[in-house]
Design an enzyme around this catalytic site. Sequence first.
Site, PDB file in Angstrom:
ATOM      1  N   ALA A   1       0.931  -1.518  -0.074  1.00  0.00           N
ATOM      2  CA  ALA A   1       0.232  -0.240   0.340  1.00  0.00           C
ATOM      3  C   ALA A   1       0.734   0.980   0.149  1.00  0.00           C
ATOM      4  O   ALA A   1       0.326   2.146  -0.300  1.00  0.00           O
ATOM      5  CB  ALA A   1      -0.558  -0.094   1.240  1.00  0.00           C
TER       6      ALA A   1
ATOM      7  N   GLU B   1      11.264   3.252   5.377  1.00  0.00           N
ATOM      8  CA  GLU B   1      10.623   2.232   4.804  1.00  0.00           C
ATOM      9  C   GLU B   1      11.877   1.942   5.681  1.00  0.00           C
ATOM     10  O   GLU B   1      13.517   2.106   5.364  1.00  0.00           O
ATOM     11  CB  GLU B   1      11.063   1.917   3.855  1.00  0.00           C
ATOM     12  CG  GLU B   1      11.256   0.102   3.275  1.00  0.00           C
ATOM     13  CD  GLU B   1      10.290  -0.410   3.958  1.00  0.00           C
ATOM     14  OE1 GLU B   1       9.393  -0.503   4.190  1.00  0.00           O
ATOM     15  OE2 GLU B   1      10.578  -1.545   5.059  1.00  0.00           O
ATOM     16  N   ALA B   2      11.635   0.976   6.173  1.00  0.00           N
ATOM     17  CA  ALA B   2      12.656   0.095   7.483  1.00  0.00           C
ATOM     18  C   ALA B   2      14.213  -0.818   6.802  1.00  0.00           C
ATOM     19  O   ALA B   2      14.956  -0.712   7.411  1.00  0.00           O
ATOM     20  CB  ALA B   2      12.364  -0.727   9.244  1.00  0.00           C
TER      21      ALA B   2
ATOM     22  N   HIS C   1      -1.138 -13.935   5.472  1.00  0.00           N
ATOM     23  CA  HIS C   1      -2.071 -13.045   5.128  1.00  0.00           C
ATOM     24  C   HIS C   1      -3.239 -12.231   6.065  1.00  0.00           C
ATOM     25  O   HIS C   1      -3.998 -12.105   6.534  1.00  0.00           O
ATOM     26  CB  HIS C   1      -3.578 -13.686   4.068  1.00  0.00           C
ATOM     27  CG  HIS C   1      -2.967 -14.601   3.115  1.00  0.00           C
ATOM     28  ND1 HIS C   1      -3.604 -15.307   2.115  1.00  0.00           N
ATOM     29  CD2 HIS C   1      -1.715 -13.938   2.599  1.00  0.00           C
ATOM     30  CE1 HIS C   1      -3.099 -15.729   0.970  1.00  0.00           C
ATOM     31  NE2 HIS C   1      -1.979 -15.386   1.310  1.00  0.00           N
TER      32      HIS C   1
HETATM   33  C1  LIG Z   1       5.383 -15.353   2.103  1.00  0.00           C
HETATM   34  C2  LIG Z   1       4.235 -15.106   2.286  1.00  0.00           C
HETATM   35  C3  LIG Z   1       3.405 -15.274   0.794  1.00  0.00           C
HETATM   36  C4  LIG Z   1       2.148 -14.854   0.534  1.00  0.00           C
HETATM   37  N1  LIG Z   1       1.964 -14.494  -1.373  1.00  0.00           N
HETATM   38  C5  LIG Z   1       0.411 -13.920  -1.543  1.00  0.00           C
HETATM   39  C6  LIG Z   1       0.792 -13.791  -2.547  1.00  0.00           C
HETATM   40  O1  LIG Z   1       0.966 -14.927  -3.570  1.00  0.00           O
HETATM   41  N2  LIG Z   1      -0.622 -13.081  -3.093  1.00  0.00           N
HETATM   42  C7  LIG Z   1      -1.544 -12.007  -2.151  1.00  0.00           C
HETATM   43  O2  LIG Z   1      -2.302 -11.507  -2.582  1.00  0.00           O
HETATM   44  N3  LIG Z   1      -0.303 -12.410  -1.141  1.00  0.00           N
HETATM   45  C8  LIG Z   1      -0.050 -13.085  -0.449  1.00  0.00           C
HETATM   46  N4  LIG Z   1       0.536 -12.290   0.733  1.00  0.00           N
HETATM   47  C9  LIG Z   1       0.577 -11.593   0.914  1.00  0.00           C
HETATM   48  C10 LIG Z   1       0.520 -10.142   1.002  1.00  0.00           C
HETATM   49  O3  LIG Z   1       1.555  -9.793  -0.245  1.00  0.00           O
HETATM   50  C11 LIG Z   1       0.050  -9.181   1.812  1.00  0.00           C
HETATM   51  O4  LIG Z   1      -1.203  -9.453   2.518  1.00  0.00           O
HETATM   52  C12 LIG Z   1       0.612  -7.885   1.517  1.00  0.00           C
HETATM   53  O5  LIG Z   1       2.107  -7.590   0.773  1.00  0.00           O
HETATM   54  C13 LIG Z   1       0.388  -5.984   2.154  1.00  0.00           C
HETATM   55  O6  LIG Z   1       0.304  -4.996   1.737  1.00  0.00           O
HETATM   56  P1  LIG Z   1       0.784  -3.935   3.268  1.00  0.00           P
HETATM   57  O7  LIG Z   1       0.987  -2.886   2.540  1.00  0.00           O
HETATM   58  O8  LIG Z   1      -0.270  -3.679   4.151  1.00  0.00           O
HETATM   59  O9  LIG Z   1       2.003  -4.711   4.018  1.00  0.00           O
HETATM   60  P2  LIG Z   1       3.613  -4.680   3.937  1.00  0.00           P
HETATM   61  O10 LIG Z   1       4.112  -4.460   2.287  1.00  0.00           O
HETATM   62  O11 LIG Z   1       3.828  -6.150   4.993  1.00  0.00           O
HETATM   63  O12 LIG Z   1       3.847  -3.490   4.136  1.00  0.00           O
HETATM   64  C14 LIG Z   1       4.377  -2.936   5.703  1.00  0.00           C
HETATM   65  C15 LIG Z   1       5.728  -1.888   5.360  1.00  0.00           C
HETATM   66  O13 LIG Z   1       6.122  -1.452   6.218  1.00  0.00           O
HETATM   67  C16 LIG Z   1       7.098  -1.562   6.700  1.00  0.00           C
HETATM   68  N5  LIG Z   1       7.809  -0.772   8.217  1.00  0.00           N
HETATM   69  C17 LIG Z   1       6.631  -1.427   8.934  1.00  0.00           C
HETATM   70  N6  LIG Z   1       6.858  -1.371  10.164  1.00  0.00           N
HETATM   71  C18 LIG Z   1       8.173  -0.007  10.006  1.00  0.00           C
HETATM   72  C19 LIG Z   1       8.082   0.949  10.958  1.00  0.00           C
HETATM   73  N7  LIG Z   1       8.612   0.554  12.068  1.00  0.00           N
HETATM   74  N8  LIG Z   1       9.359   1.859  10.028  1.00  0.00           N
HETATM   75  C20 LIG Z   1       9.799   1.450   8.610  1.00  0.00           C
HETATM   76  N9  LIG Z   1       9.025   0.486   7.621  1.00  0.00           N
HETATM   77  C21 LIG Z   1       7.968   0.121   8.687  1.00  0.00           C
HETATM   78  C22 LIG Z   1       7.986  -2.763   6.394  1.00  0.00           C
HETATM   79  O14 LIG Z   1       9.143  -3.053   6.283  1.00  0.00           O
HETATM   80  C23 LIG Z   1       7.366  -2.877   5.484  1.00  0.00           C
HETATM   81  O15 LIG Z   1       7.963  -2.758   3.622  1.00  0.00           O
HETATM   82  C24 LIG Z   1       1.755 -12.954   0.868  1.00  0.00           C
HETATM   83  C25 LIG Z   1       2.371 -12.565   1.975  1.00  0.00           C
HETATM   84  C26 LIG Z   1       3.712 -13.236   2.779  1.00  0.00           C
HETATM   85  C27 LIG Z   1       4.106 -13.015   3.878  1.00  0.00           C
END
Ligand SMILES: Cc1cc2nc3c(=O)[nH]c(=O)nc-3n(C[C@H](O)[C@H](O)[C@H](O)COP(=O)(O)OP(=O)(O)OC[C@H]3O[C@@H](n4cnc5c(N)ncnc54)[C@H](O)[C@@H]3O)c2cc1C
Length: 497
Positions: free
Chosen positions: A6, A26-27, A433
């Site tokens: 996101a 980003e961490a 997830h």
């Molecule tokens: C092994 C695995 C396989 C998966 N396979 C699939 C798939 O095939 N298809 C699918 O749809 N979904 C899949 N998912 C799930 C999907 O990728 C996630 O639901 C989605 O990426 C979440 O997005 P987000 O933006 O909510 O969080 P994230 O993409 O996790 O982003 C959060 C970001 O914030 C950063 N962050 C966190 N805390 C801090 C801090 N204190 N300071 C600075 N930065 C910080 C993190 O490093 C990260 O970059 C999978 C997940 C995993 C773990």
Amino acid sequence: MGAGTAGCVVASRLSEDPDVRVVLLEAGAADGPEAMSVPSTWPTLLGTSVDWAYTSEPQTALTGRDLTYPRGRVLGGTSSINGMVHLRGHRANYDGWSAAGATGWGYEDLLPYFCRSEHAVGRDERYRGTGGPMIVTGAEDVQPFESAAFDALAELGLPVSDDLNGADQEGAGWIEQNIVDGHRQSAADAYIRPILAHRPNLTVMAGALVRGLVISGGRCRGVEYVLDGARRRIEATRDVVLCAGAIGSPHLLMVSGIGPADDLRRHGIDVVADLPGVGRNLQDHPMARVIRSTAGPAASGMAVHRLLGALLRTTRSLDAPDVQIFFFDRPFYPATVPVDGYAVAVAAARPHSRGTVTLASADPAVAPRIDPGLLTDDRDVAVLLAGLRMAREIAGTRALAGWSEEELRPGPDIEDQSRLREYLRESVHSGAHPAGTCRIGDDDQGVVDTELRVRGITHLRVADASVMPDLVGANPNATVLAIGERAAALIREHGAP
Ligand SMILES: Cc1cc2nc3c(=O)[nH]c(=O)nc-3n(C[C@H](O)[C@H](O)[C@H](O)COP(=O)(O)OP(=O)(O)OC[C@H]3O[C@@H](n4cnc5c(N)ncnc54)[C@H](O)[C@@H]3O)c2cc1C
């Protein structure tokens, strides 16, 4: 802050306006190992420097096991280490959000944002987008094992959908992925890397660990972070958008004094806003497997979970599928079974179990406690039992006879319901997830309003998997991309609160 799925979308879209200055913190590092780009090697990334590599609390309903809980820690976040499946939830999932009070988050409301995020060629344009940054590819390289698996689903008379992301979101079908020319396309590859050199108003800071939000007078004024060992602060003239994911976002809110007041006080944190829903409502997909050995490798080398799946209902009266079937062209979990084999995995797509993210310490550097509470609601066990039955039927078809040797898991002796329940308790793992921990809602458990503004604090939004009122019945990344797109549009339309 947080350059995951996101965060990359939000930063990219907001910085399209040259008058707006965007800083993305980003961490993790700006880049990671080569394996991030090679689709078939994503499991090798787990537990490495690009994974936060959390461990869950012992799971009471899973014989007390603790579970590995991967989350991406690198530019692109979890989209840089995930399985690349690109699948929307069923339209009824989003309509359910809207009906429960998340006005503006129904399927028709979100459809333009799904379309805006993607480039899916040759699809029905009423449902699919072209020209978006995420290049979505279908089954271009069908291998003999997948071909047989597809015939197995047809042999069982399952409905077949031409496009599970289109009009017909139920049944068996080829699964789309974010793979371009044989390489992973993360949200960073799609939204950030192509623009970085020519967007002077966008600054990306990798290796910047955010420690907390700076809040005074009910307004979020910036964030505190650590970069190169030094503590720093950045002031936001407009909004702070928290995109740290379903674990990171509630964690950062709580260490900043926003969360369940009693919990915060217990850790000596001054309460800025008493929001009891922060870190509650954690949901995840519990997954189980039927594993068969094969005479030779079923794997073709391209991806670990191949391009085929099914979304099915255990009961006709449901408004959307509650079981998701995946094919893995190698056993994959657990690591102890022989390499030559395949798995038909099942997930309870609409889990009833709920868990929590809570503080272990007031120190933001200490990981929070993650308790997904998998299978604590017996309805999820019933769905997985039905799913295992379906998976066994699939593996037992004539179409897969040439591939299927011995059943290694659960094993031919595990037939009656109580032994199968035991199998589930011993083997179920997280689908990785997590969602729902800062959910949209105006009740006492709601954390953000329908415009993603944190309740009780101005100039602070959350946009990531944590805002989902409940977890969609599909892999969540495509939905998180749409959440990012809609968040950026809301901020651009309405500006700061
Ligand atoms: C092994 C695995 C396989 C998966 N396979 C699939 C798939 O095939 N298809 C699918 O749809 N979904 C899949 N998912 C799930 C999907 O990728 C996630 O639901 C989605 O990426 C979440 O997005 P987000 O933006 O909510 O969080 P994230 O993409 O996790 O982003 C959060 C970001 O914030 C950063 N962050 C966190 N805390 C801090 C801090 N204190 N300071 C600075 N930065 C910080 C993190 O490093 C990260 O970059 C999978 C997940 C995993 C773990």
